[in-house]
Design an enzyme around this catalytic site. Sequence first.
Site, PDB file in Angstrom:
ATOM      1  N   GLU A 160       0.801  -1.227   0.000  1.00  0.00           N
ATOM      2  CA  GLU A 160       0.000   0.000   0.000  1.00  0.00           C
ATOM      3  C   GLU A 160       0.834   1.278   0.000  1.00  0.00           C
ATOM      4  O   GLU A 160       0.649   2.141   0.849  1.00  0.00           O
ATOM      5  CB  GLU A 160      -0.973  -0.013   1.195  1.00  0.00           C
ATOM      6  CG  GLU A 160      -1.885  -1.221   1.194  1.00  0.00           C
ATOM      7  CD  GLU A 160      -2.806  -1.295   2.410  1.00  0.00           C
ATOM      8  OE1 GLU A 160      -2.861  -0.332   3.179  1.00  0.00           O
ATOM      9  OE2 GLU A 160      -3.460  -2.340   2.583  1.00  0.00           O
ATOM     10  N   GLU A 269      -6.424 -10.699  -1.226  1.00  0.00           N
ATOM     11  CA  GLU A 269      -7.195 -10.452   0.008  1.00  0.00           C
ATOM     12  C   GLU A 269      -8.677 -10.334  -0.339  1.00  0.00           C
ATOM     13  O   GLU A 269      -9.336  -9.348  -0.028  1.00  0.00           O
ATOM     14  CB  GLU A 269      -6.691  -9.180   0.707  1.00  0.00           C
ATOM     15  CG  GLU A 269      -5.205  -9.226   1.030  1.00  0.00           C
ATOM     16  CD  GLU A 269      -4.692  -8.011   1.807  1.00  0.00           C
ATOM     17  OE1 GLU A 269      -5.499  -7.243   2.334  1.00  0.00           O
ATOM     18  OE2 GLU A 269      -3.458  -7.851   1.866  1.00  0.00           O
TER      19      GLU A 269
END
Length: 385
Positions: A160, A269
């Site tokens: 991220e 995810e």
Amino acid sequence: MKHSTLLLSIILSLLALPSSAQVKPAEPTLKEAFAGQFLVGVAVSHSFIERNNTPCLNLICEQFNAVSPEDVMKPETIHPAPSVWNFGKGDAYCKFASDHGLKALGHTLMWHNQTPDFFWLNEDGSVRTKEQMQATLVEYVEKTVTHFAGKVYAWDVVNEFISEEGGYRNDKGWEKYYPGNLDELVCLAFETAHRCAPNAELYYNDYNMWRQTKVDGVVRLVKMLQSKGIRIDGVGIQAHWGLNYPSTHDIETTIDRLHALGVKVMITEFDIDMLPFSKEGQMTGKAMYDPALQRDEFMRYLNPYADELPASVDQEVADRYEQIMRTIWGRRDKIARVTFWGLHDGVSWKNNYPIPNRKNYPLIFDRKLQKKKAFHQIISIPTKN
Ligand code: G3I
């Protein structure tokens, strides 16, 4: 027994046997259904291992062939304070995986979240120098990657780092040392990880990867590493998605763009938030944690399935899962792994994010470990085509 009686009893017992047309073929497991195409993984809640939760552990072994550690291999667990190192929970996760032949991922070395403040701040609160911060980071990556070398097959090295607009994020920790451009830090993390575990695959992982401006930034990051000859093996598309976003077209475009870089592409995810305000990642932010939203009048609207999930909504989630899995299946030659972020609805982080204390149903096993409609619809995709 007379011949006629014997014959009659044989005929009767044959009639009692189900004919082959009546026998329902056993449903394949997830790993069987997608065998030879991509790995099917699940994020493991450490409590399953710690409390020896046999039903959950058995279900993982039955259905999946890859695992991710949901929280226990993040810096706040492994290195919570300057002189403290805790590898125990990560070791237990690796042992569970190796005992059962599951491919174990390491997740995640560098992230703005779940990383202790001492990486950036001195005890008195003053900001550490770039050299001090880098020394802490390099020591962290060296010790951690060396410790788990040979136990995990791959690492999410950097998590991220890219903003929605495609530049580097600018929200915590690292950016003050590298204003506007974190290439140096990204290179340092990947190089150090590779030096300490030369056989491990190294990945970049991010959310909102359907947004093409964000993919622009990830493509740039991968090319930057490749141009310097630094190892990067794959990109993880987190896939914390909702009932009405993203479009399948955006998912396809992202898979195609990442695959064109020559790296592995993974759905890392996967979950489908089916409650109101199901925004991916940090889009809704801390405002949604305002205590006012816990009041009855809001919760009635924000937490509509607190008692049970209506069959029609369960069906909606299943149809959405099927739609997305069909899209992934259509690109299966470009996909290396699909990992669900949690085993069952009861342990999903989505019960507490972006709004705390709700009852969400974002996975494919329910709270009693039963297969949901989504499971059955997903599993039938390979044979329906
Ligand atoms: O460690 C404390 C524990 O001491 C305390 O008793 C407990 C009480 O609630 O909280 C524990 O911390 C929790 C932590 O997970 C460890 O279990 C936090 O409250 C909780 O917010 C935290 O959530 C995790 C979240 O990352 C943090 O950002 C989720 O479990 C985890 O699923 C989630 O995973 C991330 C991926 O790593 C990266 N991509 C996004 C994804 C979702 O945020």
